[in-house]
Design a protein around this motif. Structure first.
Motif, PDB file in Angstrom:
ATOM      1  N   PHE A 110       0.809  -1.217   0.000  1.00  0.00           N
ATOM      2  CA  PHE A 110       0.000   0.000   0.000  1.00  0.00           C
ATOM      3  C   PHE A 110       0.843   1.267   0.000  1.00  0.00           C
ATOM      4  O   PHE A 110       0.325   2.347   0.133  1.00  0.00           O
ATOM      5  N   SER A 111       2.163   1.108  -0.100  1.00  0.00           N
ATOM      6  CA  SER A 111       2.996   2.306  -0.093  1.00  0.00           C
ATOM      7  C   SER A 111       2.700   3.085  -1.373  1.00  0.00           C
ATOM      8  O   SER A 111       2.461   2.507  -2.428  1.00  0.00           O
ATOM      9  N   THR A 112       2.693   4.390  -1.259  1.00  0.00           N
ATOM     10  CA  THR A 112       2.357   5.191  -2.428  1.00  0.00           C
ATOM     11  C   THR A 112       3.624   5.456  -3.222  1.00  0.00           C
ATOM     12  O   THR A 112       4.219   6.507  -3.113  1.00  0.00           O
ATOM     13  N   ASP A 113       4.020   4.483  -3.997  1.00  0.00           N
ATOM     14  CA  ASP A 113       5.204   4.609  -4.820  1.00  0.00           C
ATOM     15  C   ASP A 113       4.909   5.495  -6.020  1.00  0.00           C
ATOM     16  O   ASP A 113       3.804   5.507  -6.526  1.00  0.00           O
ATOM     17  N   TYR A 114       5.915   6.184  -6.442  1.00  0.00           N
ATOM     18  CA  TYR A 114       5.745   7.010  -7.624  1.00  0.00           C
ATOM     19  C   TYR A 114       7.030   6.960  -8.431  1.00  0.00           C
ATOM     20  O   TYR A 114       8.056   6.470  -7.964  1.00  0.00           O
ATOM     21  N   ARG A 115       6.955   7.509  -9.608  1.00  0.00           N
ATOM     22  CA  ARG A 115       8.097   7.515 -10.505  1.00  0.00           C
ATOM     23  C   ARG A 115       7.981   8.750 -11.389  1.00  0.00           C
ATOM     24  O   ARG A 115       6.868   9.199 -11.678  1.00  0.00           O
ATOM     25  N   LEU A 116       9.100   9.290 -11.796  1.00  0.00           N
ATOM     26  CA  LEU A 116       9.089  10.425 -12.712  1.00  0.00           C
ATOM     27  C   LEU A 116       9.822  10.044 -13.985  1.00  0.00           C
ATOM     28  O   LEU A 116      10.813   9.331 -13.934  1.00  0.00           O
ATOM     29  N   GLU A 117       9.322  10.536 -15.108  1.00  0.00           N
ATOM     30  CA  GLU A 117       9.999  10.310 -16.384  1.00  0.00           C
ATOM     31  C   GLU A 117      10.256  11.689 -16.982  1.00  0.00           C
ATOM     32  O   GLU A 117       9.315  12.471 -17.137  1.00  0.00           O
ATOM     33  N   ILE A 118      11.505  11.965 -17.283  1.00  0.00           N
ATOM     34  CA  ILE A 118      11.867  13.335 -17.674  1.00  0.00           C
ATOM     35  C   ILE A 118      12.331  13.407 -19.126  1.00  0.00           C
ATOM     36  O   ILE A 118      13.126  12.588 -19.568  1.00  0.00           O
ATOM     37  N   LYS A 119      11.800  14.402 -19.843  1.00  0.00           N
ATOM     38  CA  LYS A 119      12.258  14.662 -21.209  1.00  0.00           C
ATOM     39  C   LYS A 119      12.582  16.138 -21.321  1.00  0.00           C
ATOM     40  O   LYS A 119      11.823  16.974 -20.824  1.00  0.00           O
ATOM     41  N   LYS A 120      13.692  16.443 -21.998  1.00  0.00           N
ATOM     42  CA  LYS A 120      14.070  17.847 -22.124  1.00  0.00           C
ATOM     43  C   LYS A 120      14.298  18.200 -23.583  1.00  0.00           C
ATOM     44  O   LYS A 120      14.919  17.440 -24.313  1.00  0.00           O
ATOM     45  N   ARG A 121      13.711  19.323 -23.979  1.00  0.00           N
ATOM     46  CA  ARG A 121      13.964  19.802 -25.334  1.00  0.00           C
ATOM     47  C   ARG A 121      14.139  21.315 -25.243  1.00  0.00           C
ATOM     48  O   ARG A 121      13.206  22.015 -24.855  1.00  0.00           O
ATOM     49  N   ASP A 122      15.328  21.793 -25.538  1.00  0.00           N
ATOM     50  CA  ASP A 122      15.658  23.223 -25.412  1.00  0.00           C
ATOM     51  C   ASP A 122      15.204  23.770 -24.053  1.00  0.00           C
ATOM     52  O   ASP A 122      15.640  23.305 -23.035  1.00  0.00           O
TER      53      ASP A 122
ATOM     54  N   LEU B  20      10.751  21.486 -20.447  1.00  0.00           N
ATOM     55  CA  LEU B  20      10.984  20.304 -19.610  1.00  0.00           C
ATOM     56  C   LEU B  20       9.651  19.584 -19.425  1.00  0.00           C
ATOM     57  O   LEU B  20       8.667  20.171 -18.964  1.00  0.00           O
ATOM     58  N   MET B  21       9.633  18.323 -19.863  1.00  0.00           N
ATOM     59  CA  MET B  21       8.414  17.515 -19.728  1.00  0.00           C
ATOM     60  C   MET B  21       8.646  16.473 -18.645  1.00  0.00           C
ATOM     61  O   MET B  21       9.604  15.711 -18.730  1.00  0.00           O
ATOM     62  N   VAL B  22       7.773  16.455 -17.634  1.00  0.00           N
ATOM     63  CA  VAL B  22       7.910  15.436 -16.593  1.00  0.00           C
ATOM     64  C   VAL B  22       6.598  14.660 -16.497  1.00  0.00           C
ATOM     65  O   VAL B  22       5.528  15.249 -16.281  1.00  0.00           O
TER      66      VAL B  22
ATOM     67  N   ARG C 221      16.388  24.679 -15.031  1.00  0.00           N
ATOM     68  CA  ARG C 221      15.819  26.020 -15.176  1.00  0.00           C
ATOM     69  C   ARG C 221      15.070  26.208 -16.506  1.00  0.00           C
ATOM     70  O   ARG C 221      15.422  27.067 -17.324  1.00  0.00           O
ATOM     71  N   PRO C 222      14.031  25.401 -16.729  1.00  0.00           N
ATOM     72  CA  PRO C 222      13.303  25.486 -18.013  1.00  0.00           C
ATOM     73  C   PRO C 222      12.457  26.751 -18.075  1.00  0.00           C
ATOM     74  O   PRO C 222      12.117  27.325 -17.036  1.00  0.00           O
ATOM     75  N   ARG C 223      12.119  27.161 -19.287  1.00  0.00           N
ATOM     76  CA  ARG C 223      11.203  28.290 -19.416  1.00  0.00           C
ATOM     77  C   ARG C 223       9.768  27.791 -19.323  1.00  0.00           C
ATOM     78  O   ARG C 223       8.862  28.536 -18.982  1.00  0.00           O
ATOM     79  N   ARG C 224       9.607  26.521 -19.690  1.00  0.00           N
ATOM     80  CA  ARG C 224       8.267  25.934 -19.607  1.00  0.00           C
ATOM     81  C   ARG C 224       8.382  24.527 -19.024  1.00  0.00           C
ATOM     82  O   ARG C 224       9.133  23.701 -19.532  1.00  0.00           O
ATOM     83  N   LEU C 225       7.643  24.303 -17.934  1.00  0.00           N
ATOM     84  CA  LEU C 225       7.594  22.977 -17.319  1.00  0.00           C
ATOM     85  C   LEU C 225       6.210  22.392 -17.568  1.00  0.00           C
ATOM     86  O   LEU C 225       5.206  23.015 -17.236  1.00  0.00           O
ATOM     87  N   VAL C 226       6.171  21.233 -18.196  1.00  0.00           N
ATOM     88  CA  VAL C 226       4.890  20.566 -18.423  1.00  0.00           C
ATOM     89  C   VAL C 226       4.841  19.306 -17.572  1.00  0.00           C
ATOM     90  O   VAL C 226       5.692  18.426 -17.700  1.00  0.00           O
ATOM     91  N   LEU C 227       3.867  19.251 -16.679  1.00  0.00           N
ATOM     92  CA  LEU C 227       3.681  18.057 -15.851  1.00  0.00           C
ATOM     93  C   LEU C 227       2.578  17.206 -16.477  1.00  0.00           C
ATOM     94  O   LEU C 227       1.432  17.642 -16.570  1.00  0.00           O
ATOM     95  N   ASP C 228       2.965  16.023 -16.921  1.00  0.00           N
ATOM     96  CA  ASP C 228       2.015  15.104 -17.546  1.00  0.00           C
ATOM     97  C   ASP C 228       1.415  14.211 -16.447  1.00  0.00           C
ATOM     98  O   ASP C 228       2.107  13.420 -15.821  1.00  0.00           O
TER      99      ASP C 228
END
Lengths: 157, 109
Positions: B2-14, B17-19, B45-52
């Motif tokens: 029941f532990s609330t495990d999570y994971r992040l997947e990161i992509k960077k383009r110029d 930053l997509m997470v 230090r992205p100009r735009r951070l998108v959290l998916d």
């Protein structure tokens, strides 16, 4: 006490009691256990998600606010009724709430540094049919969440 | 289990930053999620951070706190935060808090 007010034609069909230490890993445990127990009433995915979210909020309050990350237990009682009503009590013996009315206001929080949204009670209120909060400073807090399954929420109507 | 495990997947383009976040966001998981996100934000230090949020199965009001905090941090470094693909449940709680008033919420990736 509450039973006097609800003279409905319904019977209790099942009951669960759960005691857990107020540690954050039990937020997930508590909502999963309550959801699993409620499954016997065949709730819709939306109803089940609403209940999980409301329980998560109530339990987080116990851990973060009532016991302030110190040792203590919280006590959950779930009653299932024949008219598909779910009644969930979340009780703690923590510090209590000085001003319940204020605590229930959207965006109100006593812990701004902790990145709290102050939306816990608002979520419980919106995702359940009924929320009651009784608290005594230094004694603890009782949150009662009630929902009749299969009913449309105000938003969906 | 029941532990609330999570994971992040990161992509960077110029400057973008997509997470993509995976798992459940509650008060338990939000603490370490916040630390990890902030470390990435301050490094890139992205100009735009998108959290998916498409792979977030559960989120309560702790998630609202997490998103508000990242919104503030992005503003501090002169960038913007956008949220993309929240499921119906997550969207409901975002709307309950009126998040769409200051954070861009998009249905597409």
């Amino acid at each position: 006490m509450d039973n006097r007010n609800c003279k409905r034609y319904r019977d209790e069909i099942n009951k669960m009691e759960l005691t857990l230490p107020a540690i954050s890993v039990n937020e997930g445990m508590a909502r999963a256990a309550v959801a699993a127990f409620c499954a016997q009433l065949s709730p819709s995915p939306t109803d089940l998600a609403d209940i999980k979210c409301a329980v998560s909020e109530a339990v987080t309050n116990c851990i973060v606010h009532a016991y302030k990350h110190k040792k203590g237990n919280f006590y959950i009682t779930v009653n299932l009724y024949s008219d598909k009503t779910v009644r969930i009590e979340v009780l703690d013996k923590g510090c209590g709430i000085a001003d319940v009315r204020r605590a229930r206001e959207p965006l109100f929080t006593t812990d701004a540094a902790g990145e709290r949204s102050g939306m816990g009670f608002t979520v419980m209120e919106n995702f359940m049919d009924r929320l009651t909060v009784s608290s005594r400073e230094g004694k603890g807090t009782l949150v009662v969440l009630t929902k009749r399954l299969g009913r449309k929420t105000a938003e969906e109507e | 289990m029941f532990s609330t495990d999570y994971r992040l997947e990161i992509k960077k383009r110029d400057w973008l930053l997509m997470v993509r976040l995976f798992g459940e966001i509650d008060h338990h998981s939000a603490v370490s999620m916040r630390e990890e996100l902030d470390r990435i934000i301050l490094k890139e230090r992205p100009r735009r951070l998108v959290l998916d949020l498409s792979c977030i199965e559960f989120m309560d009001s702790a998630g609202l706190g997490l998103l508000m905090g990242r919104y503030r941090l992005m503003r501090e470094i002169g960038g913007v935060l956008a949220i993309t693909r929240p499921n119906e449940r997550v969207l409901r709680i975002l709307h309950l808090a009126g998040m769409e008033r200051f954070i861009e919420i998009d249905g597409k990736a």
